[in-house]
Write a protein that holds these residues in place. Sequence first.
Motif, PDB file in Angstrom:
ATOM      1  N   LYS A   5       0.840  -1.205   0.000  1.00  0.00           N
ATOM      2  CA  LYS A   5       0.000   0.000   0.000  1.00  0.00           C
ATOM      3  C   LYS A   5       0.874   1.254   0.000  1.00  0.00           C
ATOM      4  N   ARG A   6       0.249   2.357  -0.343  1.00  0.00           N
ATOM      5  CA  ARG A   6       0.932   3.655  -0.383  1.00  0.00           C
ATOM      6  C   ARG A   6       0.480   4.474   0.813  1.00  0.00           C
ATOM      7  N   ILE A   7       1.371   5.291   1.333  1.00  0.00           N
ATOM      8  CA  ILE A   7       0.993   6.194   2.432  1.00  0.00           C
ATOM      9  C   ILE A   7       1.470   7.613   2.114  1.00  0.00           C
ATOM     10  N   LYS A   8       0.816   8.569   2.745  1.00  0.00           N
ATOM     11  CA  LYS A   8       1.245   9.961   2.611  1.00  0.00           C
ATOM     12  C   LYS A   8       2.296  10.224   3.692  1.00  0.00           C
ATOM     13  N   LEU A   9       3.408  10.784   3.278  1.00  0.00           N
ATOM     14  CA  LEU A   9       4.457  11.120   4.234  1.00  0.00           C
ATOM     15  C   LEU A   9       4.468  12.630   4.396  1.00  0.00           C
ATOM     16  N   GLY A  10       4.116  13.089   5.590  1.00  0.00           N
ATOM     17  CA  GLY A  10       4.048  14.527   5.803  1.00  0.00           C
ATOM     18  C   GLY A  10       2.813  15.140   5.171  1.00  0.00           C
ATOM     19  N   GLN A  12       2.901  17.698   2.729  1.00  0.00           N
ATOM     20  CA  GLN A  12       3.209  18.498   1.529  1.00  0.00           C
ATOM     21  C   GLN A  12       2.924  17.767   0.223  1.00  0.00           C
ATOM     22  N   GLY A  13       2.441  16.503   0.317  1.00  0.00           N
ATOM     23  CA  GLY A  13       2.071  15.805  -0.911  1.00  0.00           C
ATOM     24  C   GLY A  13       2.927  14.609  -1.276  1.00  0.00           C
ATOM     25  N   LEU A  14       3.982  14.334  -0.517  1.00  0.00           N
ATOM     26  CA  LEU A  14       4.822  13.172  -0.843  1.00  0.00           C
ATOM     27  C   LEU A  14       4.082  11.881  -0.497  1.00  0.00           C
ATOM     28  N   GLU A  15       4.055  10.984  -1.465  1.00  0.00           N
ATOM     29  CA  GLU A  15       3.434   9.675  -1.247  1.00  0.00           C
ATOM     30  C   GLU A  15       4.489   8.604  -1.494  1.00  0.00           C
ATOM     31  N   VAL A  16       4.586   7.635  -0.584  1.00  0.00           N
ATOM     32  CA  VAL A  16       5.627   6.605  -0.693  1.00  0.00           C
ATOM     33  C   VAL A  16       5.018   5.226  -0.441  1.00  0.00           C
ATOM     34  N   SER A  17       5.785   4.189  -0.752  1.00  0.00           N
ATOM     35  CA  SER A  17       5.358   2.833  -0.379  1.00  0.00           C
ATOM     36  C   SER A  17       5.375   2.739   1.149  1.00  0.00           C
ATOM     37  N   ALA A  18       4.453   1.963   1.715  1.00  0.00           N
ATOM     38  CA  ALA A  18       4.319   1.884   3.182  1.00  0.00           C
ATOM     39  C   ALA A  18       5.557   1.310   3.853  1.00  0.00           C
ATOM     40  N   GLN A  19       6.389   0.626   3.076  1.00  0.00           N
ATOM     41  CA  GLN A  19       7.679   0.161   3.573  1.00  0.00           C
ATOM     42  C   GLN A  19       8.720   0.593   2.557  1.00  0.00           C
ATOM     43  N   GLY A  20       9.865   1.059   3.044  1.00  0.00           N
ATOM     44  CA  GLY A  20      10.934   1.480   2.142  1.00  0.00           C
ATOM     45  C   GLY A  20      12.069   0.477   2.157  1.00  0.00           C
ATOM     46  N   LEU A  21      13.139   0.842   1.467  1.00  0.00           N
ATOM     47  CA  LEU A  21      14.341   0.004   1.438  1.00  0.00           C
ATOM     48  C   LEU A  21      15.544   0.864   1.802  1.00  0.00           C
ATOM     49  N   LEU A 198       2.706  18.499  14.181  1.00  0.00           N
ATOM     50  CA  LEU A 198       3.060  19.366  13.060  1.00  0.00           C
ATOM     51  C   LEU A 198       2.734  18.749  11.690  1.00  0.00           C
ATOM     52  N   GLY A 199       2.216  17.512  11.689  1.00  0.00           N
ATOM     53  CA  GLY A 199       1.892  16.860  10.416  1.00  0.00           C
ATOM     54  C   GLY A 199       3.111  16.412   9.641  1.00  0.00           C
ATOM     55  N   ILE A 200       4.131  15.969  10.371  1.00  0.00           N
ATOM     56  CA  ILE A 200       5.386  15.519   9.752  1.00  0.00           C
ATOM     57  C   ILE A 200       5.416  13.993   9.736  1.00  0.00           C
ATOM     58  N   GLY A 201       5.788  13.411   8.593  1.00  0.00           N
ATOM     59  CA  GLY A 201       5.889  11.963   8.489  1.00  0.00           C
ATOM     60  C   GLY A 201       7.067  11.417   9.283  1.00  0.00           C
ATOM     61  N   ILE A 202       6.986  10.151   9.642  1.00  0.00           N
ATOM     62  CA  ILE A 202       8.016   9.516  10.469  1.00  0.00           C
ATOM     63  C   ILE A 202       8.617   8.348   9.686  1.00  0.00           C
ATOM     64  N   VAL A 203       9.927   8.377   9.511  1.00  0.00           N
ATOM     65  CA  VAL A 203      10.630   7.302   8.811  1.00  0.00           C
ATOM     66  C   VAL A 203      11.503   6.574   9.833  1.00  0.00           C
ATOM     67  N   ALA A 204      11.202   5.302  10.046  1.00  0.00           N
ATOM     68  CA  ALA A 204      11.894   4.521  11.078  1.00  0.00           C
ATOM     69  C   ALA A 204      13.063   3.755  10.465  1.00  0.00           C
ATOM     70  N   VAL A 269       6.151  -1.981  14.101  1.00  0.00           N
ATOM     71  CA  VAL A 269       6.392  -0.597  13.641  1.00  0.00           C
ATOM     72  C   VAL A 269       5.237  -0.156  12.738  1.00  0.00           C
ATOM     73  N   HIS A 270       4.817  -1.033  11.822  1.00  0.00           N
ATOM     74  CA  HIS A 270       3.698  -0.682  10.927  1.00  0.00           C
ATOM     75  C   HIS A 270       2.430  -0.346  11.721  1.00  0.00           C
ATOM     76  N   HIS A 271       2.227  -1.019  12.829  1.00  0.00           N
ATOM     77  CA  HIS A 271       1.023  -0.787  13.634  1.00  0.00           C
ATOM     78  C   HIS A 271       1.075   0.520  14.429  1.00  0.00           C
ATOM     79  N   GLN A 272       2.168   1.253  14.320  1.00  0.00           N
ATOM     80  CA  GLN A 272       2.241   2.548  15.017  1.00  0.00           C
ATOM     81  C   GLN A 272       1.410   3.618  14.316  1.00  0.00           C
ATOM     82  N   GLY A 273       1.069   3.387  13.052  1.00  0.00           N
ATOM     83  CA  GLY A 273       0.216   4.368  12.368  1.00  0.00           C
ATOM     84  C   GLY A 273       0.573   4.532  10.909  1.00  0.00           C
ATOM     85  N   ASP A 274      -0.333   5.132  10.156  1.00  0.00           N
ATOM     86  CA  ASP A 274      -0.138   5.305   8.714  1.00  0.00           C
ATOM     87  C   ASP A 274       0.769   6.485   8.381  1.00  0.00           C
ATOM     88  N   ASP A 275       1.299   7.139   9.412  1.00  0.00           N
ATOM     89  CA  ASP A 275       2.265   8.217   9.153  1.00  0.00           C
ATOM     90  C   ASP A 275       3.688   7.720   9.380  1.00  0.00           C
TER      91      ASP A 275
END
Length: 342
Positions: A5-10, A12-21, A198-204, A269-275
């Motif tokens: 799935k895709r999620i919104k990060l932050g 400002q309009g950035l959309e990414v895969s729900a898991q990165g590499l 502040l509506g900022i995305g979180i990258v773990a 980690v995924h269960h922490q939220g869609d942000d």
Amino acid sequence: MAAVKRIKLGSQGLEVSAQGLGCMGMSAFYGPPKPEPEMIKLIHHAVNSGVTFLDTSDIYGPFTNEILLGKALKGGVREKVELASKFGISFADGKREICGDPVYVRAACEASLKRLDLDCIDLYYQHRVDTRVPIEVTVGELKKLVEEGKIKYIGLSEASASTIRRAHAVHPITAVQLEWSLWVRDVEDEIIPTCRELGIGIVAYSPLGRGFLSSGPKLVETLTDNDFRKQLPRFQGKNLEHNITIFERVNEIAARKGCTPAQLALAWVHHQGDDVCPIPGTTKIENFNQNIGALSVNLTPEEMAELESFASADAVKGDRYGGASGTWREADTPPLSSWKTE
């Protein structure tokens, strides 16, 4: 394999895969660099599997990981990915230095674009906060790079709550990258709530505890001499003996659920939220496939509570890093009024 799935990060309009590499280990720090053709194949496999959020930095190598990504993105791959890179750590004269000076910021971005062979980086992070330069000055230069079309979105890594606030007041911050996993939970008190306010995305990053939550003591036994994890306090002596008990509990619950410990730890980690977007790194296609499986692991509130009962913020023994590695705890910068423009 289910679609990623895709999620919104932050905001400002950035959309990414729900898991990165995370691509660091392909080129640096975790033992010798891996063969380039194999890593390009892995990156292409990730993108074709729907994991399109790729994470690199100029310090990985240094420089060689960005060059690798540049090669991997050729032939129409670039249009399919969201690419994150970072600046701010250099090894000048063999000494580690953090730099947020505006002249350096611009030079680092230009150099990264050249290595990546791109016109624009999607998400550009300050890798570590320079405590000598007001954050407003660093972000002011990043804002100019956005206006010039060289970067699309601005990120911070390992920044304190007050630094995040001050940065966000200059230009919206899209994402904060931080270490967050079952064995690093101190960010939950102040940093995560600040990002959410502040509506900022979180990258773990290191969502698998640098691999420890995948294979426990087996990992430590197989580390090569030039793998920097060997130096980390958590992987040594009495700390390690204690931390193995946490891995054993994770392993136990995973067996009960019919998944691997890595999938369980990532699912947490995924269960922490869609942000939140975890970016586990790997150099093997089979491990990548296993990590993607975490997206299908559903945890009940009871299972989440059970995991958190033995993996609480103070349960793990040993510092995350040895020595001064510039984590968010020491990431406040001087006031803007202290900055002298020549």
